[in-house]
Design an enzyme around this catalytic site. Structure first.
Site, PDB file in Angstrom:
ATOM      1  N   GLU A  81       0.662  -1.194   0.080  1.00 25.61           N
ATOM      2  CA  GLU A  81      -0.083   0.015  -0.079  1.00 25.61           C
ATOM      3  C   GLU A  81       0.761   1.213  -0.123  1.00 25.61           C
ATOM      4  O   GLU A  81       0.555   2.027   0.672  1.00 25.61           O
ATOM      5  CB  GLU A  81      -0.991  -0.116   1.139  1.00 25.61           C
ATOM      6  CG  GLU A  81      -1.863  -1.201   0.982  1.00 25.61           C
ATOM      7  CD  GLU A  81      -3.103  -1.307   1.944  1.00 25.61           C
ATOM      8  OE1 GLU A  81      -2.886  -0.480   2.968  1.00 25.61           O
ATOM      9  OE2 GLU A  81      -4.182  -1.624   1.884  1.00 25.61           O
ATOM     10  N   GLU A 199      -5.524  -8.497  -2.185  1.00 24.31           N
ATOM     11  CA  GLU A 199      -6.210  -8.260  -0.841  1.00 24.31           C
ATOM     12  C   GLU A 199      -7.379  -7.596  -0.917  1.00 24.31           C
ATOM     13  O   GLU A 199      -7.569  -6.309  -1.917  1.00 24.31           O
ATOM     14  CB  GLU A 199      -5.436  -7.150   0.015  1.00 24.31           C
ATOM     15  CG  GLU A 199      -6.005  -7.137   1.484  1.00 24.31           C
ATOM     16  CD  GLU A 199      -4.819  -6.332   2.578  1.00 24.31           C
ATOM     17  OE1 GLU A 199      -3.777  -6.367   2.396  1.00 24.31           O
ATOM     18  OE2 GLU A 199      -5.651  -5.271   3.423  1.00 24.31           O
TER      19      GLU A 199
END
Length: 449
Positions: A81, A199
């Site tokens: 991320e 994810e």
């Protein structure tokens, strides 16, 4: 820790623990993707922006140890991320691309004499077109084997309207642009790469209490599995097996939540071949997906009814000839579909049982216990899915519906096959998706001669 990213102190994975984990992986047959720290060696430029070259020494030593122990890691993921605006921290795409080149060189060196070659995947973050485009442009041909992105299209788990979002077809469809744009990014800038959802848990921050761990959550989950497959997504990683409200297992009893069984049925029934499925039912509440059946000849259809007021009676066929179902329920609002066409691509050649030899189709109806969408018990064909007395997963058996006769289940459900004079067999099936938000998976033994 004050000043630590997200308040955490620096962690350390000791090799003894790594050995224990790999023993567990081997015993369970797990395919492992390991995330490497992509911030190591960098410095913080501003509150969220990090710059400077990545320091590969720790990762190099760790991977070298892993190889020396003959631990098989399927893929190494660079970072978590840090793409686009990032979550807590971000790194410029051009710098990220240069660091990936360095990591790829190290992997090639370390795995030079091994039979197994792991994949290099990145960036494991939220899709932002310009950032992802630049990453592939800078890293260049053959460096990044897999582009991973994260999806939490339902927003925060504490949203009071979370359940409404799950049942809103317009909201569910918004995520399609992400899959479409990522597919375009890969085709244009990195056709050597595959797309993975690295994810996804629907709602972030651990999901929604008494929502993400209940039956209603499977509406977005199965729908997104279908959407992702349409855009050539090769792997979909669900957040998470255990932990938070969105875990597939109950955090205290370890018993499966409804989404666990949805994942299991998808894995059991839906093959890798994705077929084009279209419908002229002018209702966004009906979601339709079609795949080649897994491990056998045939077609599997996933049908999702998001409405609690509408029943759909459908005809499934492979030609322009249609046959309408008959509405037998005047109390419900019914949409008639006279051309739900499963457009089997010409590239597929079906070899198997002749139509005349097929006597049934398999059906898997998923509904909540007591018609409560927030039930933590999922019913398969009317029977609750619960662990056996020995703690084993229950059998996921279908109901068999005679292909050559109608039968009534609830309001109406029937099937029929028809052979035309044309040498190409025209197959028609009529069935209904009952009202009150339910999910139907059909595995049809349909073959063409």
């Amino acid at each position: 820790m004050k000043g630590g990213l997200f308040g955490f102190s620096k962690g350390c994975l000791h090799m003894k623990r790594w050995d224990e984990l790999n023993h567990f992986f081997k015993n369970t047959g797990a395919m492992v993707t390991f995330g490497l720290n992509a911030l190591r060696g960098r410095h913080q430029i501003s509150r969220k922006v990090w710059g400077g070259d990545w320091d590969p020494t720790n990762a190099y030593d760790f991977i070298n140890y892993t190889i020396s122990k003959e631990y098989e890691i399927d893929s190494w993921e660079f970072g978590n991320e840090l793409s686009g605006q990032g979550i807590g921290a971000s790194v410029d795409a051009a710098q990220y691309g240069k660091d990936l080149i360095k990591l790829k060189q190290n992997l090639n060196k370390l795995y030079k004499y091994t039979k197994f070659k792991p994949s290099l995947i990145a960036p494991g973050g939220f899709y932002q077109k310009e950032w992802f485009d630049k990453l592939l442009e800078v890293s260049g041909t053959g460096v990044v084997d897999v582009i991973t992105h994260h999806v939490y299209n339902l927003g925060p788990g504490n949203d009071a309207h979370l359940e409404n979002k799950i049942l809103d077809p317009a909201h569910l469809s918004k995520v399609e642009s992400i899959f479409s744009n990522l597919s375009e990014t890969i085709q244009t800038h990195g056709p050597w790469s595959a797309a993975w959802v690295g994810e996804a848990g629907g709602a972030f921050n651990s999901g929604g209490r008494d929502v993400s761990n209940t039956f209603v959550d499977s509406f977005w989950y199965l729908d997104q599995l279908g959407l992702a497959s349409r855009y050539n997504t090769k792997v979909y990683c669900r957040q998470t097996l255990i932990g938070g409200n969105y875990g597939l297992l109950n955090v205290t009893t370890f018993t499966p939540n409804p989404d666990y069984y949805s994942a299991l049925l998808w894995h059991k029934l839906m093959g890798k071949g994705v077929l084009a499925a279209s419908s002229d039912v002018f209702s966004p509440f009906l979601r339709t997906y079609a795949h080649c059946s897994k491990g056998r000849d045939g077609v599997t259809l996933l049908l999702i009814n998001l409405s609690n007021q509408t029943k759909f009676i459908l005809n499934v066929h492979d030609s322009v000839h249609v046959s309408n179902g008959e509405n037998e329920d005047a109390k419900s609002n019914t949409h008639m579909d006279n051309s739900f066409i499963n457009q089997l691509k010409k590239a597929f050649s079906w070899v198997g049982t002749k139509l005349s030899d097929v006597t049934f189709r398999e059906e898997y109806h998923l509904t909540p216990e007591d018609n409560d969408l927030n039930s933590k018990t999922m019913l398969l064909n009317g029977s609750p899915l619960k662990l056996t007395d020995d703690g084993e997963i229950p059998k996921l058996d279908p109901v068999l519906n005679n292909q050559n006769a109608f039968r009534t289940v609830g309001r109406y459900m029937g099937a029929r096959t028809k052979r035309e004079e044309n040498p190409r067999v025209c197959v028609e099936q009529c069935f209904s998706i009952e009202a009150w938000n339910n999910i139907l998976i059909l595995m049809s033994n349909i073959f063409f001669v």
